[in-house]
Write a protein that holds these residues in place. Structure first.
Motif, short mmCIF file in Angstrom:
data_model
loop_
_atom_site.label_atom_id
_atom_site.label_comp_id
_atom_site.label_asym_id
_atom_site.label_seq_id
_atom_site.Cartn_x
_atom_site.Cartn_y
_atom_site.Cartn_z
N ARG A 135 -1.89 15.14 3.39
CA ARG A 135 -0.91 15.96 4.12
C ARG A 135 0.30 16.26 3.23
N ASN A 136 0.82 15.22 2.59
CA ASN A 136 2.00 15.39 1.72
C ASN A 136 1.70 16.28 0.52
N ILE A 137 0.58 16.04 -0.12
CA ILE A 137 0.22 16.83 -1.29
C ILE A 137 -0.01 18.27 -0.90
N SER A 138 -0.64 18.50 0.26
CA SER A 138 -0.88 19.85 0.73
C SER A 138 0.43 20.62 0.89
N ALA A 139 1.45 19.94 1.42
CA ALA A 139 2.77 20.58 1.55
C ALA A 139 3.34 20.93 0.18
N HIS A 140 3.16 20.04 -0.79
CA HIS A 140 3.64 20.32 -2.15
C HIS A 140 2.86 21.46 -2.80
N LEU A 141 1.54 21.50 -2.57
CA LEU A 141 0.73 22.59 -3.11
C LEU A 141 1.19 23.93 -2.55
N GLY A 186 -3.53 25.70 2.81
CA GLY A 186 -4.73 25.27 3.50
C GLY A 186 -5.47 24.10 2.91
N ALA A 187 -4.89 23.39 1.94
CA ALA A 187 -5.62 22.28 1.34
C ALA A 187 -5.90 21.17 2.36
N TYR A 188 -4.90 20.81 3.16
CA TYR A 188 -5.13 19.76 4.15
C TYR A 188 -6.12 20.22 5.21
N SER A 189 -6.02 21.46 5.62
CA SER A 189 -6.95 21.99 6.60
C SER A 189 -8.38 21.92 6.07
N ALA A 190 -8.56 22.29 4.81
CA ALA A 190 -9.90 22.23 4.20
C ALA A 190 -10.41 20.79 4.19
N LEU A 191 -9.55 19.85 3.79
CA LEU A 191 -9.94 18.45 3.74
C LEU A 191 -10.30 17.96 5.15
N SER A 192 -9.51 18.33 6.15
CA SER A 192 -9.73 17.88 7.52
C SER A 192 -11.05 18.39 8.09
N GLY A 209 0.81 -1.20 0.00
CA GLY A 209 0.00 0.00 0.00
C GLY A 209 0.84 1.24 0.00
N ASP A 210 0.24 2.32 -0.25
CA ASP A 210 0.91 3.61 -0.30
C ASP A 210 1.05 4.15 1.12
N ASP A 211 2.22 4.63 1.45
CA ASP A 211 2.44 5.16 2.79
C ASP A 211 2.19 6.65 2.85
N GLY A 212 1.56 7.22 1.83
CA GLY A 212 1.31 8.66 1.81
C GLY A 212 2.39 9.41 1.08
N ALA A 218 -6.87 6.13 6.16
CA ALA A 218 -5.63 6.59 6.81
C ALA A 218 -4.58 6.96 5.76
N GLN A 219 -4.47 6.17 4.70
CA GLN A 219 -3.52 6.47 3.63
C GLN A 219 -3.93 7.72 2.87
N LEU A 220 -5.22 7.91 2.67
CA LEU A 220 -5.73 9.11 2.03
C LEU A 220 -5.33 10.34 2.84
N ASP A 221 -5.48 10.25 4.15
CA ASP A 221 -5.13 11.37 5.02
C ASP A 221 -3.64 11.69 4.92
N ALA A 222 -2.79 10.66 4.99
CA ALA A 222 -1.34 10.87 4.88
C ALA A 222 -0.97 11.45 3.52
#
Length: 107
Positions: free
Chosen positions: A60-66, A74-80, A1-4, A53-57
């Motif tokens: 988080r990573n994609i939000s940092a890249h964005l 704020g992409a991860y914050s919006a998703l959360s 599986g993907d670790d995020g 859980a993998q989607l959440d991780a």
């Protein structure tokens, strides 16, 4: 599986091909989804399932890249802040396609 973690595909002008990767998430058995859809995609297509859980991780990573690459904050914050998992999946689908390219399968 993907670790995020993430893998960035090159987005240059020489290649406009969509990567043969299908992303999907949800409360289903991933093997059933792959089995039911394998015949409908080109040979060699990779299926990448993400548990919640993998989607959440991944988000988080994609939000940092964005934030770093597109100055989008704020992409991860919006998703959360979204409560139903289906709403989170909807936002994540746009994020994962931005990050990796490919196809999102809504099972």
């Amino acid at each position: 599986g993907d670790d995020g973690g993430s893998t960035n595909f090159s987005h240059d002008n020489r290649s406009s091909a969509i990567p043969l990767v299908i992303f999907f998430s949800g409360p289903w058995n991933p093997e059933d989804i792959v089995e039911n859809n394998r015949a409908h995609v080109p040979a060699g297509t990779e299926f990448r399932y993400h548990s919640y859980a993998q989607l959440d991780a991944s988000a988080r990573n994609i939000s940092a890249h964005l934030e770093k690459d597109a100055d989008l904050r704020g992409a991860y914050s919006a998703l959360s802040n979204l409560r139903p998992h289906s709403f989170r999946s909807d936002l994540w689908r746009a994020m994962v396609i931005w990050e990796h390219g490919g196809i999102y399968l809504d099972a």
